[in-house]
Design a protein around this motif. Structure first.
Motif, mmCIF file in Angstrom:
data_model
loop_
_atom_site.group_PDB
_atom_site.id
_atom_site.type_symbol
_atom_site.label_atom_id
_atom_site.label_comp_id
_atom_site.label_asym_id
_atom_site.label_seq_id
_atom_site.Cartn_x
_atom_site.Cartn_y
_atom_site.Cartn_z
ATOM 1 N N ARG A 148 6.167 2.689 9.853
ATOM 2 C CA ARG A 148 5.771 3.015 11.223
ATOM 3 C C ARG A 148 4.325 2.647 11.504
ATOM 4 O O ARG A 148 3.864 2.783 12.636
ATOM 5 N N GLY A 149 3.586 2.207 10.480
ATOM 6 C CA GLY A 149 2.197 1.820 10.667
ATOM 7 C C GLY A 149 1.203 2.935 10.475
ATOM 8 O O GLY A 149 0.013 2.747 10.757
ATOM 9 N N LEU A 150 1.621 4.092 9.979
ATOM 10 C CA LEU A 150 0.673 5.148 9.633
ATOM 11 C C LEU A 150 -0.010 4.774 8.318
ATOM 12 O O LEU A 150 0.661 4.551 7.307
ATOM 13 N N ALA A 151 -1.339 4.709 8.338
ATOM 14 C CA ALA A 151 -2.122 4.416 7.133
ATOM 15 C C ALA A 151 -2.961 5.638 6.781
ATOM 16 O O ALA A 151 -3.521 6.297 7.660
ATOM 17 N N ALA A 180 5.176 9.628 11.231
ATOM 18 C CA ALA A 180 5.122 8.367 11.965
ATOM 19 C C ALA A 180 3.778 8.137 12.642
ATOM 20 O O ALA A 180 3.545 7.061 13.184
ATOM 21 N N SER A 181 2.894 9.127 12.630
ATOM 22 C CA SER A 181 1.645 9.014 13.379
ATOM 23 C C SER A 181 0.576 9.899 12.763
ATOM 24 O O SER A 181 0.858 10.790 11.942
ATOM 25 N N PHE A 200 -8.657 13.251 3.939
ATOM 26 C CA PHE A 200 -7.669 12.237 4.277
ATOM 27 C C PHE A 200 -8.174 11.495 5.509
ATOM 28 O O PHE A 200 -8.440 12.105 6.549
ATOM 29 N N THR A 201 -8.335 10.181 5.396
ATOM 30 C CA THR A 201 -8.653 9.335 6.538
ATOM 31 C C THR A 201 -7.349 8.750 7.049
ATOM 32 O O THR A 201 -6.574 8.183 6.273
ATOM 33 N N LEU A 202 -7.098 8.913 8.356
ATOM 34 C CA LEU A 202 -5.806 8.553 8.931
ATOM 35 C C LEU A 202 -5.982 7.613 10.115
ATOM 36 O O LEU A 202 -6.955 7.721 10.881
ATOM 37 N N ALA A 203 -5.014 6.707 10.287
ATOM 38 C CA ALA A 203 -5.010 5.800 11.428
ATOM 39 C C ALA A 203 -3.577 5.408 11.724
ATOM 40 O O ALA A 203 -2.750 5.289 10.809
ATOM 41 N N ASP A 204 -3.274 5.200 13.000
ATOM 42 C CA ASP A 204 -1.946 4.720 13.376
ATOM 43 C C ASP A 204 -2.076 3.614 14.418
ATOM 44 O O ASP A 204 -3.170 3.392 14.958
ATOM 45 N N PRO A 205 -0.997 2.888 14.714
ATOM 46 C CA PRO A 205 -1.110 1.737 15.611
ATOM 47 C C PRO A 205 -1.540 2.078 17.034
ATOM 48 O O PRO A 205 -2.021 1.202 17.750
ATOM 49 N N SER A 206 -1.387 3.341 17.458
ATOM 50 C CA SER A 206 -1.840 3.728 18.794
ATOM 51 C C SER A 206 -3.361 3.757 18.882
ATOM 52 O O SER A 206 -3.930 3.819 19.977
ATOM 53 N N GLY A 207 -4.028 3.733 17.729
ATOM 54 C CA GLY A 207 -5.481 3.801 17.697
ATOM 55 C C GLY A 207 -6.029 5.178 17.402
ATOM 56 O O GLY A 207 -7.250 5.363 17.364
ATOM 57 N N GLU A 208 -5.159 6.173 17.167
ATOM 58 C CA GLU A 208 -5.651 7.505 16.836
ATOM 59 C C GLU A 208 -6.137 7.526 15.389
ATOM 60 O O GLU A 208 -5.364 7.241 14.463
ATOM 61 N N LEU A 308 -3.600 -2.420 11.280
ATOM 62 C CA LEU A 308 -2.436 -1.766 11.881
ATOM 63 C C LEU A 308 -1.884 -2.517 13.090
ATOM 64 O O LEU A 308 -0.728 -2.302 13.459
ATOM 65 N N LYS A 309 -2.684 -3.362 13.706
ATOM 66 C CA LYS A 309 -2.165 -4.193 14.791
ATOM 67 C C LYS A 309 -1.475 -5.435 14.244
ATOM 68 O O LYS A 309 -0.406 -5.829 14.703
ATOM 69 N N GLY A 310 -2.088 -6.067 13.248
ATOM 70 C CA GLY A 310 -1.481 -7.251 12.639
ATOM 71 C C GLY A 310 -0.408 -6.930 11.619
ATOM 72 O O GLY A 310 0.285 -7.828 11.150
ATOM 73 N N ARG A 311 -0.273 -5.647 11.246
ATOM 74 C CA ARG A 311 0.719 -5.175 10.280
ATOM 75 C C ARG A 311 0.626 -5.937 8.958
ATOM 76 O O ARG A 311 1.612 -6.446 8.420
ATOM 77 N N VAL A 312 -0.604 -6.003 8.439
ATOM 78 C CA VAL A 312 -0.816 -6.681 7.169
ATOM 79 C C VAL A 312 -1.844 -5.906 6.352
ATOM 80 O O VAL A 312 -2.782 -5.311 6.909
ATOM 81 N N CYS A 313 -1.658 -5.905 5.032
ATOM 82 C CA CYS A 313 -2.595 -5.270 4.109
ATOM 83 C C CYS A 313 -3.245 -6.340 3.264
ATOM 84 O O CYS A 313 -2.571 -7.211 2.708
ATOM 85 N N SER A 314 -4.586 -6.281 3.133
ATOM 86 C CA SER A 314 -5.323 -7.137 2.212
ATOM 87 C C SER A 314 -5.744 -6.285 1.022
ATOM 88 O O SER A 314 -6.296 -5.195 1.204
ATOM 89 N N LEU A 315 -5.497 -6.785 -0.180
ATOM 90 C CA LEU A 315 -5.740 -5.991 -1.383
ATOM 91 C C LEU A 315 -6.642 -6.745 -2.351
ATOM 92 O O LEU A 315 -6.433 -7.929 -2.620
ATOM 93 N N ALA A 316 -7.639 -6.039 -2.874
ATOM 94 C CA ALA A 316 -8.443 -6.521 -3.998
ATOM 95 C C ALA A 316 -7.971 -5.768 -5.239
ATOM 96 O O ALA A 316 -8.177 -4.560 -5.334
ATOM 97 N N PRO A 317 -7.325 -6.434 -6.194
ATOM 98 C CA PRO A 317 -6.817 -5.743 -7.385
ATOM 99 C C PRO A 317 -7.894 -5.541 -8.443
ATOM 100 O O PRO A 317 -7.680 -5.740 -9.640
#
Length: 334
Positions: A148-151, A180-181, A200-208, A308-317
């Motif tokens: 749902r895009g909740l990070a 979901a949000s 906990f730092t939270l963000a969702d696609p609505s911008g909250e 959350l808008k582009g629906r992609v995660c960038s990861l540094a392992p």
């Protein structure tokens, strides 16, 4: 270690335990602290709360023990006491909601001796939302995003008084599977007993976006200030209401400088920030954030940016200042 799991929670746990064992990771040897009688007693006191609020985690833990060929009670004692009892992780996290960009970034700072146990997972449980997440502790999650895009990203804080309940990594996992949000995640934290001290730092696609500072004794929700569309967290409480509820922390891994760097960079960049600029902050290009001396046994062991808008995660392992962000993965689909 990168992997994908799907199916029932017990099946995912069993498969994950087997894969870890076959890769040479034995959980009874991998826990970086003694599993004491105190930890075992605390875990058993937490057990009724897991049965009530997150029974699927118990199913997965049982499967994990089966796959490893180790004792379930040992795993409960190790996992349920993490974050409630030292040692803890020392991490940095921020979220930005500005114009078209909604981003969450997190550096996971931990002991170099535990790097081999860092896991990057995509999970599709038979019950609950699919998610991708990162962890140092097997079935718990320390940052991630769901279908749902909740990070969500966590940082530990020094615990003051602890009480039986769910700990930081299990709470984050529960949020990813069931919320979901941002609003739903905050509501979950209001109703579930909390055992440990964390943000906990939270963000969702609505911008909250928000930071929840919480522990067994209380919670404070921090939101963006006027004209500053971002929130930040390190491994300590910042609100006057929560500071007295945390315990002493003789070594906070430069939490103050890390927080100052994030706030300063985001004050300049947030109005037009993009994913590349978020990665630069985590990589230490705006000041100290990941520049640990590995000879001391500590480092940034991974970093993640969730767009959350582009629906992609960038990861540094690994430490992003050295390895960059070579891994890009789309959000899990329903």
């Amino acid at each position: 270690m990168f992997d994908r799991l799907e199916g029932s929670h017990s099946g995912m746990g069993r498969e994950w335990g087997r894969r870890l064992r076959e890769s040479g990771v034995l959980l009874e040897r991998a826990v970086p602290f003694p599993v004491t009688r105190e930890r075992r007693a605390f875990a058993e006191a937490c057990l009724p709360h897991y049965r009530e609020h997150f029974p699927r985690a118990l199913e997965e833990l049982r499967g994990l023990a089966d796959g490893q060929g180790c004792g379930e009670e040992f795993l409960r004692a190790a996992l349920f006491s993490i974050y409630a009892m030292p040692p803890g992780a020392h991490c940095s996290c921020f979220a930005v909601s500005s114009g078209e960009a909604v981003l969450l970034g997190r550096n996971s700072d931990f002991l170099t001796a535990q790097e081999r146990g860092c896991c990057h997972l995509t999970c599709r449980p038979a019950e609950g939302y699919a998610f991708l997440g990162n962890t140092t502790s097997f079935i718990q999650m320390e940052d991630g995003v769901n279908q749902r895009g909740l990070a969500v990203g966590l940082t530990s804080a020094a615990p003051g008084e602890i009480r039986p309940g769910l700990n930081a990594g299990m709470l984050l996992r529960l949020m990813l599977e069931t919320c979901a949000s941002t609003a739903e995640a905050l509501a979950l934290l209001e109703r579930v007993p909390i055992a440990s001290a964390q943000t906990f730092t939270l963000a969702d696609p609505s911008g909250e976006i928000a930071v929840a500072e919480c522990c067994a004794l209380g919670m404070k929700i921090l939101r963006p200030a006027a004209g500053a569309p971002f929130v930040c967290a390190v491994n300590r409480f910042e609100s006057p209401e929560m500071r007295p509820l945390s315990g002493p922390c003789p070594d906070d891994w430069e939490a103050g400088p890390r927080l100052a760097v994030m706030k300063s960079a985001l004050a300049r960049l947030a109005p037009s920030i993009n994913e590349e600029e978020a990665r630069a902050i985590l990589s230490g290009q705006h000041g100290f954030l990941c520049q640990y001396d590995r000879r001391t046994g500590r480092d940034t062991v991974w970093a993640a940016v969730y767009d959350l808008k582009g629906r992609v995660c960038s990861l540094a392992p690994g430490n992003p200042g050295r390895c960059g962000f070579p891994v890009t993965e789309g959000f899990p689909q329903p």
